[in-house]
Design an enzyme around this catalytic site. Structure first.
Site: not given
Length: 522
Positions: A133, A135-137, A139, A153, A288
């Protein structure tokens, strides 16, 4: 009233965030830095009134407390020791992109609203507990109706509006900071935030992430030690992405990797070479590559996930990058200096010889030593330290590369503490330079460029100025939003003074009450 309300709203947000930063000791470095503009120092003093600051600043915890957009901004600032200082940059590298998960019912609604069908018609199994979990999504593990194991996602509901609001304030603050001139102008905060906005918007659209994963998979198809999971395009949209599930050990679990019989030295070398292949050979890299996004499969293959942040480097910049790395590896500081002048990273009025000497002071202590003693991250810190002396402006197109280099080095060192990044990267870089810059490659490039020139003759005749190549390695700067500055209001300037004075007074009063325990709220 719009012109009055908008700046006050931005200032209120900045003061709120400033107080969070102050409570974590994160304003001390900004306030004491000699290059910080006086106006910014005053705002820092206002923000920290009444707070109890820890002796050791925790920048990562502060950004985590501010919110999702701040987490992403903090990860960006981790690449900028010249802007935030070495201590802050090092601490921000520990920033974990993890938030409390959204409830399953809201996730179900998001998926069903996206595809306009019941969840069960897409997935025969769907684990309501997320495996990650951010900040944006978040899974979830699932199985498609065809029996394929996948990861799903799902974007957090409403996160796009929250990011847009916060980035609006970042842009406003950056415009005012840059307008102060001096050091603030050299660091180009507006372009940094403009790049941050582009990266974030791309990350918010999961179709873009799926496309990036697909493109990277094509680029790395010839590298058997590196894998990108395949995308299920029928179950992918702007708010939902479905891709193959990866069975493997998270690369951060070193003890488990050793117990499974994996060779740590080989794994670390494969990771470094996979990054070099992406950045130098392909010009398109996974930006990333932290420990949470890399897994090791049973056969030793490194599998990557989370392709929301990707970097690109144009061909000319890759030539220069490869030569810079090779020059630092071999001690050819004169050539490294010449490249910086050719790329216009250093203004022409400086001396190539003096810059070469400064580079020698950075590179020479590192040669032949393992990462445990000196590192690529330290080299970048050293390079940043001399940028001010030679009036080098920030190169926003290289920020992601710098960040990823530090990340890759960190993971490689965790796997193999004795790794020497120069020894590992040297053969790849020298081979690429030989293949790309050798006589055969030069002849092929010459023929290709001549063919392009002949095809462009009609356009060259009509618009010669538009066809001439730009100097330097940096791409054109992105268009920046028009942001009215508070001190460009002519006669209205006095009203901003009154508004700022009132706001500062209110902040100070609230801080005093907070200190006395009167103004505390649950």
């Amino acid at each position: 009233m719009e012109s009055l309300t908008r700046p006050v709203t931005h200032i209120a947000r900045l003061l709120k965030w400033g107080r969070i930063l102050a409570r974590h000791g994160a304003l001390r470095g900004i306030e004491t830095a000699p290059q910080t503009p006086p106006g910014v120092k005053r705002l820092c003093r206002i923000a920290r009134l009444g707070t109890i600051q820890p002796k050791i600043p925790d920048y990562a915890a502060a950004f985590q407390a501010i919110g999702p957009a701040a987490v992403k901004l903090g990860q960006t600032l981790a690449t900028r020791p010249d802007l935030v200082g070495e201590e802050a940059a090092h601490n921000l590298l520990t920033l974990q992109d993890a938030l409390a998960p959204v409830g399953f019912e809201r996730i179900r609604q998001e998926i069903e609203a996206t595809f306009e069908v019941p969840l069960e018609s897409l997935y025969s199994e769907f684990d309501p507990e997320p495996v990650g979990s951010a900040s944006i999504a978040q899974v979830h593990r699932a199985v498609t109706t065809e029996g394929r194991k996948v990861a799903v996602k799902v974007r957090r509901p409403g996160i796009d509006k929250q990011f847009a609001r916060d980035i609006d304030t970042y842009e406003w603050a950056a415009a005012h900071l840059e307008a102060l001139g001096g050091e603030a102008t050299r660091l180009r905060p507006r372009e940094v935030i403009a790049n941050f906005r582009r990266w974030t918007l791309r990350e918010l659209d999961l179709r873009r992430e799926a496309a990036s994963a697909s493109e990277l998979a094509d680029a790395m198809v010839g590298v058997p030690t590196y894998e990108v999971p395949a995308i299920d395009w029928d179950r992918t949209a702007s708010r939902v992405m479905t891709l193959d599930w990866i069975d493997g050990i998270k690369i951060s679990h070193r003890d488990q990797l050793i117990a499974a019989g994996h060779d740590m030295e080989k794994l670390s070398a494969n990771l470094v070479n996979a990054f070099l292949r992406q950045a130098i050979a392909e010009g398109f890299f996974h930006a990333d590559m932290h420990q949470g996004n890399l897994f090791v499969k049973a056969d030793g293959t490194i599998a990557a996930v989370d392709f929301g942040i990707m970097g690109r480097i144009n061909r000319q910049a890759r030539y220069w990058l490869a030569e810079i790395l090779y020059g630092l590896t071999t001690g050819n500081y004169r050539r490294v200096a010449e490249i910086h002048f050719e790329a216009q990273y250093v203004p022409d009025y400086h001396s190539v010889e003096e810059f070469a000497t400064a580079l020698r002071a950075v590179g020479e202590p590192m040669r032949g030593k393992p990462v445990s003693e000196l590192s690529v991250g330290q080299m970048l810190d050293g390079l940043f330290a001399i940028t001010r002396d030679f009036d080098m402006q920030t190169q926003p197109h290289l920020l992601l590369l710098q960040k990823t280099m530090v990340m890759v080095e960190g993971v490689a060192t965790m796997l193999n503490p004795k790794i020497n990044m120069w020894d590992v990267s040297g053969p790849f870089v020298s081979a690429w330079i030989r293949d790309e810059l050798g006589p055969e490659a030069a002849l092929a490039d010459g023929l290709r460029e001549q063919g392009k020139t002949l095809a462009l003759i009609p356009d060259i005749i009509r618009r010669l100025d538009a066809q001439l190549p730009r100097k330097g390695a940096a791409p054109p700067a992105p268009p920046l939003p028009e942001i009215p500055l508070m001190w460009d209001k002519g006669e209205k300037r006095r009203w901003w003074r009154y508004a700022l004075t009132a706001l500062a007074g209110a902040a100070a009063g609230a801080a005093a009450l907070w200190t006395l325990g009167i103004g505390q709220v649950a």
